[in-house]
Design a protein around this motif. Structure first.
Motif, PDB file in Angstrom:
ATOM      1  N   GLU A 153       2.471 -54.561 -47.555  1.00  0.00           N
ATOM      2  CA  GLU A 153       1.647 -53.014 -46.827  1.00  0.00           C
ATOM      3  C   GLU A 153      -0.252 -53.666 -46.773  1.00  0.00           C
ATOM      4  O   GLU A 153      -1.277 -53.092 -46.731  1.00  0.00           O
ATOM      5  CB  GLU A 153       1.588 -52.451 -47.411  1.00  0.00           C
ATOM      6  N   GLY A 154       0.106 -55.132 -47.413  1.00  0.00           N
ATOM      7  CA  GLY A 154      -1.836 -55.590 -47.354  1.00  0.00           C
ATOM      8  C   GLY A 154      -2.154 -56.505 -46.620  1.00  0.00           C
ATOM      9  O   GLY A 154      -1.538 -56.369 -45.454  1.00  0.00           O
ATOM     10  N   PRO A 155      -3.191 -56.772 -46.725  1.00  0.00           N
ATOM     11  CA  PRO A 155      -3.934 -57.998 -44.814  1.00  0.00           C
ATOM     12  C   PRO A 155      -2.380 -59.006 -44.923  1.00  0.00           C
ATOM     13  O   PRO A 155      -2.567 -59.622 -43.945  1.00  0.00           O
ATOM     14  CB  PRO A 155      -5.488 -58.095 -45.688  1.00  0.00           C
ATOM     15  N   ARG A 156      -2.180 -59.729 -46.251  1.00  0.00           N
ATOM     16  CA  ARG A 156      -0.721 -60.462 -45.641  1.00  0.00           C
ATOM     17  C   ARG A 156       0.228 -60.241 -45.614  1.00  0.00           C
ATOM     18  O   ARG A 156       0.421 -61.053 -44.493  1.00  0.00           O
ATOM     19  CB  ARG A 156      -0.787 -61.482 -47.383  1.00  0.00           C
ATOM     20  N   GLY A 157       0.292 -59.179 -45.002  1.00  0.00           N
ATOM     21  CA  GLY A 157       1.964 -59.145 -44.419  1.00  0.00           C
ATOM     22  C   GLY A 157       2.877 -59.435 -44.592  1.00  0.00           C
ATOM     23  O   GLY A 157       3.841 -59.480 -44.053  1.00  0.00           O
ATOM     24  N   LYS A 158       2.412 -59.664 -45.793  1.00  0.00           N
ATOM     25  CA  LYS A 158       4.455 -60.077 -46.149  1.00  0.00           C
ATOM     26  C   LYS A 158       3.802 -59.971 -47.779  1.00  0.00           C
ATOM     27  O   LYS A 158       2.843 -59.931 -48.625  1.00  0.00           O
ATOM     28  CB  LYS A 158       4.552 -61.944 -46.135  1.00  0.00           C
ATOM     29  N   ASN A 159       5.260 -60.133 -48.473  1.00  0.00           N
ATOM     30  CA  ASN A 159       5.610 -60.144 -49.194  1.00  0.00           C
ATOM     31  C   ASN A 159       5.133 -61.766 -50.829  1.00  0.00           C
ATOM     32  O   ASN A 159       5.816 -62.575 -50.023  1.00  0.00           O
ATOM     33  CB  ASN A 159       6.454 -59.690 -50.267  1.00  0.00           C
ATOM     34  N   PHE A 160       5.281 -61.766 -51.965  1.00  0.00           N
ATOM     35  CA  PHE A 160       4.701 -62.665 -52.977  1.00  0.00           C
ATOM     36  C   PHE A 160       5.524 -62.474 -53.928  1.00  0.00           C
ATOM     37  O   PHE A 160       5.532 -61.555 -54.560  1.00  0.00           O
ATOM     38  CB  PHE A 160       3.244 -63.177 -52.770  1.00  0.00           C
ATOM     39  N   ASN A 161       5.965 -63.391 -54.478  1.00  0.00           N
ATOM     40  CA  ASN A 161       6.692 -63.387 -55.919  1.00  0.00           C
ATOM     41  C   ASN A 161       5.688 -64.625 -57.395  1.00  0.00           C
ATOM     42  O   ASN A 161       4.642 -64.598 -56.464  1.00  0.00           O
ATOM     43  CB  ASN A 161       8.126 -64.405 -55.716  1.00  0.00           C
ATOM     44  N   MET A 162       6.282 -63.805 -57.856  1.00  0.00           N
ATOM     45  CA  MET A 162       4.473 -64.700 -59.514  1.00  0.00           C
ATOM     46  C   MET A 162       5.842 -65.313 -60.443  1.00  0.00           C
ATOM     47  O   MET A 162       7.408 -64.991 -60.340  1.00  0.00           O
ATOM     48  CB  MET A 162       4.149 -63.375 -60.012  1.00  0.00           C
ATOM     49  N   ARG A 163       4.917 -66.618 -60.523  1.00  0.00           N
ATOM     50  CA  ARG A 163       5.551 -67.283 -61.354  1.00  0.00           C
ATOM     51  C   ARG A 163       4.523 -66.982 -62.637  1.00  0.00           C
ATOM     52  O   ARG A 163       3.572 -68.091 -62.266  1.00  0.00           O
ATOM     53  CB  ARG A 163       6.600 -69.066 -60.830  1.00  0.00           C
ATOM     54  N   TRP A 164       5.032 -67.820 -64.109  1.00  0.00           N
ATOM     55  CA  TRP A 164       3.581 -68.455 -64.636  1.00  0.00           C
ATOM     56  C   TRP A 164       4.998 -68.867 -65.962  1.00  0.00           C
ATOM     57  O   TRP A 164       5.881 -68.452 -66.609  1.00  0.00           O
ATOM     58  CB  TRP A 164       2.964 -67.311 -65.018  1.00  0.00           C
ATOM     59  N   VAL A 165       5.214 -69.971 -66.243  1.00  0.00           N
ATOM     60  CA  VAL A 165       5.857 -70.921 -66.954  1.00  0.00           C
ATOM     61  C   VAL A 165       4.928 -71.542 -68.435  1.00  0.00           C
ATOM     62  O   VAL A 165       5.249 -71.085 -69.279  1.00  0.00           O
ATOM     63  CB  VAL A 165       6.520 -72.820 -66.947  1.00  0.00           C
ATOM     64  N   ALA A 166       3.618 -71.883 -67.905  1.00  0.00           N
ATOM     65  CA  ALA A 166       3.034 -71.690 -69.219  1.00  0.00           C
ATOM     66  C   ALA A 166       3.072 -73.612 -69.154  1.00  0.00           C
ATOM     67  O   ALA A 166       2.486 -73.972 -70.721  1.00  0.00           O
ATOM     68  CB  ALA A 166       2.822 -71.540 -69.914  1.00  0.00           C
TER      69      ALA A 166
END
Ligand SMILES: O=P(O)(O)OC[C@H]1O[C@](O)(COP(=O)(O)O)[C@@H](O)[C@@H]1O
Ligand SMILES: [Mg+2]
Ligand SMILES: [Mg+2]
Length: 335
Positions: A232-245
């Motif tokens: 829905e935003g300016p990137r026009g595609k969905n993003f996933n998130m990861r953080w393993v540290a």
């Protein structure tokens, strides 16, 4: 090189491609491999032997040391100081330069390493690793000092990391692409399983410690906000998130399927340029990422071109899929 090649053979073949090679470099890499196999064994033993928990000491960074930080540092130093390939070493866990004891011959290389990366994950059984960077010792320097290590990342001869995860893997570059080797625990040998690792230019996955969001600069706020707005935003595609540290795990994931990893400057402690260390985290990982077709920046400049001022200096890190890193850099230029 075909899959199934032993790392030792791979290194020897590489050496043959270097005119007048003396075998010093091959010997050094084999020593590092032996040290990483030892650390892998210890990490794998975990609670079976008394290596979990804190050591009750602090390192030069002012961080509490884990027992495995201290033990893996010891393994690296003891495995490498006597073999005659090094002029000196530097470690995340040791304030000054680690010189080679006089009873041992000296070599022509300098080694910088993070003996145990991802320390906060040791006790919770999440992947950790060892990161290393090899430089040439300037000619005619019998007793190297800190200034001899202060070479930009472009001067690295080799960079690598070993990840102690579900499998133990060694990822290496000597400036001719990036190759991944899996440790066959049965025969105790690393085997080429991931030849010519490359990072896709585009990605739909970002990794950043979101709990620091309120401390980020506007360009980083904007970039992450746009990722989260998705289709829905300016990137026009969905993003996933990861953080393993664990930086080793983030970079390995990015080498495998792309992504962008960020540990930017933040205002928690404005005097600190970043969290991660240039000489034994950012530089080796940047060499590997660039050799795999990715990009790596402080947001202001290519990390490999940063002129080092100290062996423990910190830098902001933005690395991974080329087009995403360039977008974040562009947002900083626009700001
Ligand atoms: O705890 P945070 O802020 O999420 O930071 C995690 C980062 O710190 C590190 O653990 C720092 O490395 P060390 O564990 O070697 O000190 C990185 O591996 C990781 O990317
Ligand atoms: Mg680290
Ligand atoms: Mg560490």
């Amino acid at each position: 090189m075909h899959s199934g090649t032993f790392l030792t053979q791979f290194i020897l073949e590489e050496q043959r491609s270097i005119p007048n090679a003396t075998g010093d470099f091959t010997g050094l890499l084999n020593d590092i491999v032996t040290a990483c196999k030892t650390i892998s064994h210890l990490v794998n033993r975990g609670g079976l032997i008394d290596i979990l928990g804190t050591a009750g000491t602090e390192n030069v960074q002012g961080e509490g040391q884990k027992k495995l930080d201290v033990i893996s540092n010891e393994v690296m130093v003891k495995s490498l100081e006597w073999t005659g390939h090094l002029a000196a070493m530097a470690s995340e866990e040791v304030e000054g330069i680690i010189s080679i004891p006089n009873q041992y011959p000296k070599g022509k290389y300098l080694l910088l390493f993070d003996p145990l990366d991802g320390s906060s994950n040791i006790d919770v059984n999440i992947s950790v690793g060892t990161i290393f960077s090899i430089l040439r010792c300037p000619d005619g320097v019998p007793e190297p000092t800190e200034k001899d290590f202060l070479q930009p990342g472009t001067q690295q001869v080799c960079a690598g990391f070993c990840i102690y995860g579900p499998t133990t893997m060694m990822v290496l570059t000597t400036g001719h692409g990036v190759n991944g080797f899996t440790l066959d625990q049965d025969i105790g040998e690393f085997i080429l399983t991931h030849p010519n690792m490359t990072i896709p230019k585009d990605t739909g996955e970002f990794a950043i410690n979101m709990s620091n969001q309120r401390f980020w600069e506007a360009p980083v706020q904007r970039y992450i906000e746009e990722c989260i707005q998705g289709k829905e935003g300016p990137r026009g595609k969905n993003f996933n998130m990861r953080w393993v540290a664990s930086m080793v795990a983030e970079v390995y994931r990015i080498l495998t399927r792309g992504g962008i990893f960020m540990y930017p400057w933040d205002s928690r402690d404005p005097s600190k340029p970043g969290r991660l260390r240039l000489m034994y985290e950012a530089n080796p990982m940047s060499f590997i990422v660039e050799q795999a077709g990715g990009a790596s920046s402080t947001s202001q400049q290519r990390i490999l071109e940063v002129e080092p001022e100290g062996i423990h200096q910190r830098v902001p890190v933005i690395l991974g899929s080329k087009n995403e890193v360039e977008r974040v850099v562009a947002y900083h230029k626009e700001a």
